[in-house]
Design a protein around this motif. Structure first.
Motif, PDB file in Angstrom:
ATOM      1  N   PHE A   1       0.827  -1.205   0.000  1.00  0.00           N
ATOM      2  CA  PHE A   1       0.000   0.000   0.000  1.00  0.00           C
ATOM      3  C   PHE A   1       0.865   1.260   0.000  1.00  0.00           C
ATOM      4  CE2 PHE A   1      -1.998   3.389   2.492  1.00  0.00           C
ATOM      5  CZ  PHE A   1      -3.123   3.639   1.712  1.00  0.00           C
ATOM      6  N   LEU A   2       1.869   1.276   0.869  1.00  0.00           N
ATOM      7  CA  LEU A   2       2.738   2.451   0.955  1.00  0.00           C
ATOM      8  C   LEU A   2       3.563   2.628  -0.313  1.00  0.00           C
ATOM      9  CD1 LEU A   2       3.873   2.138   4.670  1.00  0.00           C
ATOM     10  CD2 LEU A   2       2.198   3.740   3.707  1.00  0.00           C
ATOM     11  N   LEU A   3       4.034   1.528  -0.886  1.00  0.00           N
ATOM     12  CA  LEU A   3       4.807   1.619  -2.117  1.00  0.00           C
ATOM     13  C   LEU A   3       3.956   2.116  -3.292  1.00  0.00           C
ATOM     14  CD1 LEU A   3       6.978  -1.617  -1.860  1.00  0.00           C
ATOM     15  CD2 LEU A   3       7.783   0.758  -1.741  1.00  0.00           C
ATOM     16  N   GLY A   4       2.669   1.842  -3.257  1.00  0.00           N
ATOM     17  CA  GLY A   4       1.784   2.269  -4.324  1.00  0.00           C
ATOM     18  C   GLY A   4       1.186   3.650  -4.109  1.00  0.00           C
ATOM     19  N   SER A   5       1.591   4.331  -3.057  1.00  0.00           N
ATOM     20  CA  SER A   5       1.039   5.645  -2.736  1.00  0.00           C
ATOM     21  C   SER A   5       1.377   6.666  -3.819  1.00  0.00           C
ATOM     22  CB  SER A   5       1.599   6.132  -1.400  1.00  0.00           C
ATOM     23  OG  SER A   5       1.265   7.494  -1.190  1.00  0.00           O
ATOM     24  N   PRO A   6       0.417   7.515  -4.164  1.00  0.00           N
ATOM     25  CA  PRO A   6       0.717   8.573  -5.133  1.00  0.00           C
ATOM     26  C   PRO A   6       1.696   9.612  -4.570  1.00  0.00           C
ATOM     27  CG  PRO A   6      -1.540   8.761  -4.342  1.00  0.00           C
ATOM     28  CD  PRO A   6      -0.979   7.492  -3.788  1.00  0.00           C
ATOM     29  N   LEU A   7       1.898   9.615  -3.264  1.00  0.00           N
ATOM     30  CA  LEU A   7       2.842  10.554  -2.655  1.00  0.00           C
ATOM     31  C   LEU A   7       4.273  10.021  -2.652  1.00  0.00           C
ATOM     32  CD1 LEU A   7       0.741  11.836   0.378  1.00  0.00           C
ATOM     33  CD2 LEU A   7       1.163  12.967  -1.810  1.00  0.00           C
ATOM     34  N   ARG A   8       4.459   8.753  -3.058  1.00  0.00           N
ATOM     35  CA  ARG A   8       5.802   8.191  -3.090  1.00  0.00           C
ATOM     36  C   ARG A   8       6.648   8.987  -4.081  1.00  0.00           C
ATOM     37  NH1 ARG A   8       8.176   2.612  -5.160  1.00  0.00           N
ATOM     38  NH2 ARG A   8      10.053   2.668  -3.919  1.00  0.00           N
ATOM     39  N   GLY A   9       7.794   9.414  -3.632  1.00  0.00           N
ATOM     40  CA  GLY A   9       8.688  10.190  -4.473  1.00  0.00           C
ATOM     41  C   GLY A   9       8.328  11.664  -4.557  1.00  0.00           C
ATOM     42  N   ALA A  10       7.426  12.114  -3.705  1.00  0.00           N
ATOM     43  CA  ALA A  10       7.003  13.517  -3.741  1.00  0.00           C
ATOM     44  C   ALA A  10       8.008  14.438  -3.048  1.00  0.00           C
ATOM     45  CB  ALA A  10       5.632  13.662  -3.101  1.00  0.00           C
ATOM     46  N   ASN A  11       9.018  13.853  -2.423  1.00  0.00           N
ATOM     47  CA  ASN A  11      10.041  14.634  -1.722  1.00  0.00           C
ATOM     48  C   ASN A  11       9.444  15.613  -0.719  1.00  0.00           C
ATOM     49  OD1 ASN A  11      12.149  13.345  -3.088  1.00  0.00           O
ATOM     50  ND2 ASN A  11      11.917  14.738  -4.820  1.00  0.00           N
ATOM     51  N   LEU A  12       8.559  15.096   0.106  1.00  0.00           N
ATOM     52  CA  LEU A  12       7.979  15.920   1.150  1.00  0.00           C
ATOM     53  C   LEU A  12       9.033  16.249   2.182  1.00  0.00           C
ATOM     54  CD1 LEU A  12       4.609  14.036   1.772  1.00  0.00           C
ATOM     55  CD2 LEU A  12       4.964  16.134   0.474  1.00  0.00           C
ATOM     56  N   GLU A  13       9.032  17.481   2.652  1.00  0.00           N
ATOM     57  CA  GLU A  13       9.960  17.882   3.710  1.00  0.00           C
ATOM     58  C   GLU A  13       9.175  17.972   5.007  1.00  0.00           C
ATOM     59  OE1 GLU A  13      12.382  21.244   2.798  1.00  0.00           O
ATOM     60  OE2 GLU A  13      12.605  20.630   0.708  1.00  0.00           O
ATOM     61  N   LEU A  14       9.440  17.042   5.903  1.00  0.00           N
ATOM     62  CA  LEU A  14       8.746  16.993   7.176  1.00  0.00           C
ATOM     63  C   LEU A  14       9.721  17.325   8.292  1.00  0.00           C
ATOM     64  CD1 LEU A  14       6.792  13.668   6.595  1.00  0.00           C
ATOM     65  CD2 LEU A  14       5.977  15.995   6.225  1.00  0.00           C
ATOM     66  N   GLU A  15       9.253  18.116   9.240  1.00  0.00           N
ATOM     67  CA  GLU A  15      10.088  18.444  10.393  1.00  0.00           C
ATOM     68  C   GLU A  15       9.610  17.660  11.598  1.00  0.00           C
ATOM     69  OE1 GLU A  15      10.523  22.566  11.240  1.00  0.00           O
ATOM     70  OE2 GLU A  15      10.611  23.096   9.112  1.00  0.00           O
ATOM     71  N   ARG A  16      10.527  17.128  12.334  1.00  0.00           N
ATOM     72  CA  ARG A  16      10.197  16.392  13.541  1.00  0.00           C
ATOM     73  C   ARG A  16      10.255  17.339  14.726  1.00  0.00           C
ATOM     74  NH1 ARG A  16      12.753  10.790  15.892  1.00  0.00           N
ATOM     75  NH2 ARG A  16      11.453  10.785  17.740  1.00  0.00           N
ATOM     76  N   VAL A  17       9.253  17.290  15.563  1.00  0.00           N
ATOM     77  CA  VAL A  17       9.225  18.129  16.759  1.00  0.00           C
ATOM     78  C   VAL A  17      10.259  17.585  17.738  1.00  0.00           C
ATOM     79  CG1 VAL A  17       7.795  18.934  18.661  1.00  0.00           C
ATOM     80  CG2 VAL A  17       6.796  18.661  16.397  1.00  0.00           C
ATOM     81  N   GLN A  18      11.083  18.452  18.250  1.00  0.00           N
ATOM     82  CA  GLN A  18      12.151  18.044  19.166  1.00  0.00           C
ATOM     83  C   GLN A  18      11.780  18.354  20.612  1.00  0.00           C
ATOM     84  OE1 GLN A  18      14.896  16.362  18.156  1.00  0.00           O
ATOM     85  NE2 GLN A  18      14.094  16.415  16.076  1.00  0.00           N
ATOM     86  N   ASP A  19      10.620  17.884  21.050  1.00  0.00           N
ATOM     87  CA  ASP A  19      10.182  18.089  22.427  1.00  0.00           C
ATOM     88  C   ASP A  19      11.004  17.237  23.380  1.00  0.00           C
ATOM     89  OD1 ASP A  19       8.219  19.804  21.614  1.00  0.00           O
ATOM     90  OD2 ASP A  19       6.610  18.324  21.698  1.00  0.00           O
ATOM     91  N   ALA A  20      10.988  17.642  24.642  1.00  0.00           N
ATOM     92  CA  ALA A  20      11.659  16.854  25.680  1.00  0.00           C
ATOM     93  C   ALA A  20      10.870  15.559  25.894  1.00  0.00           C
ATOM     94  CB  ALA A  20      11.721  17.653  26.975  1.00  0.00           C
ATOM     95  N   PRO A  21      11.547  14.501  26.334  1.00  0.00           N
ATOM     96  CA  PRO A  21      10.829  13.242  26.584  1.00  0.00           C
ATOM     97  C   PRO A  21       9.796  13.400  27.688  1.00  0.00           C
ATOM     98  CG  PRO A  21      13.192  13.030  27.047  1.00  0.00           C
ATOM     99  CD  PRO A  21      12.956  14.420  26.606  1.00  0.00           C
ATOM    100  N   ARG A  22       8.799  12.543  27.666  1.00  0.00           N
ATOM    101  CA  ARG A  22       7.771  12.566  28.697  1.00  0.00           C
ATOM    102  C   ARG A  22       8.328  12.048  30.021  1.00  0.00           C
ATOM    103  NH1 ARG A  22       3.053   9.349  25.723  1.00  0.00           N
ATOM    104  NH2 ARG A  22       3.819   9.890  23.674  1.00  0.00           N
ATOM    105  N   ASP A  23       7.705  12.489  31.110  1.00  0.00           N
ATOM    106  CA  ASP A  23       8.083  11.957  32.418  1.00  0.00           C
ATOM    107  C   ASP A  23       7.675  10.490  32.487  1.00  0.00           C
ATOM    108  OD1 ASP A  23       9.000  14.412  33.231  1.00  0.00           O
ATOM    109  OD2 ASP A  23       7.080  15.014  34.106  1.00  0.00           O
ATOM    110  N   GLU A  24       8.458   9.694  33.202  1.00  0.00           N
ATOM    111  CA  GLU A  24       8.132   8.272  33.355  1.00  0.00           C
ATOM    112  C   GLU A  24       6.921   8.111  34.242  1.00  0.00           C
ATOM    113  OE1 GLU A  24      11.219   5.557  34.273  1.00  0.00           O
ATOM    114  OE2 GLU A  24      12.700   6.663  33.106  1.00  0.00           O
ATOM    115  N   MET A  25       6.105   7.121  33.917  1.00  0.00           N
ATOM    116  CA  MET A  25       4.927   6.818  34.720  1.00  0.00           C
ATOM    117  C   MET A  25       5.368   6.039  35.965  1.00  0.00           C
ATOM    118  SD  MET A  25       2.324   7.977  32.987  1.00  0.00           S
ATOM    119  CE  MET A  25       0.868   7.086  33.422  1.00  0.00           C
ATOM    120  N   PRO A  26       4.712   6.275  37.091  1.00  0.00           N
ATOM    121  CA  PRO A  26       5.096   5.542  38.326  1.00  0.00           C
ATOM    122  C   PRO A  26       4.781   4.070  38.264  1.00  0.00           C
ATOM    123  CG  PRO A  26       3.223   7.024  38.742  1.00  0.00           C
ATOM    124  CD  PRO A  26       3.633   7.183  37.309  1.00  0.00           C
TER     125      PRO A  26
END
Length: 94
Positions: free
Chosen positions: A69-94
Motif C-alpha cells: 500500500f505504501l509503495l503504491g502511494s501517489p505521494l511516493r517520491g514527492a520529496n515531502l519535507e517533514l520536520e520532527r518536533v524536538q520536544d523533551a521526553p515525557r516523564d516516566e509513569m510511576p
C-alpha cells in the motif's frame, strides 16, 4: 411493523429493527441479512449492524500488505519535507 423506527437515508425502513424486535425475530433478521445489512437500534439510535457472512468476509478481506500500500502511494517520491518536533521526553509513569 409498529416497533421499527425511521430508517436512515441509506436503508429502507424494513431493514431497521429495535433491539426487542430483533431479539424476538432473530431468525428473520439473519435471513434478511443475506439480502442486505440489518440495523439494530437501542434507545432509538443505531447500535449494531447484522450482515451476511459472505458480506463480512468481502469487507474485511486484505488487499495486499501495508508495504504494498505504501509503495503504491501517489505521494511516493514527492520529496515531502517533514520536520520532527524536538520536544523533551515525557516523564516516566510511576
Amino acid at each position: 411493523m409498529t416497533d421499527r423506527i425511521t430508517a436512515p437515508r441509506t436503508l429502507p425502513a424494513d431493514d431497521i429493527w429495535t433491539l426487542a424486535s430483533a431479539k424476538a425475530r432473530l431468525s428473520e433478521v439473519i435471513d434478511r441479512a443475506q439480502a442486505g445489512p440489518q440495523v439494530i437500534t437501542r434507545h432509538g439510535k443505531p447500535n449494531a449492524v447484522v450482515v451476511s457472512a459472505d458480506e463480512w468476509a468481502r469487507k474485511t478481506a486484505r488487499n495486499g500488505t501495508l508495504a504494498e500500500f505504501l509503495l503504491g502511494s501517489p505521494l511516493r517520491g514527492a520529496n515531502l519535507e517533514l520536520e520532527r518536533v524536538q520536544d523533551a521526553p515525557r516523564d516516566e509513569m510511576p
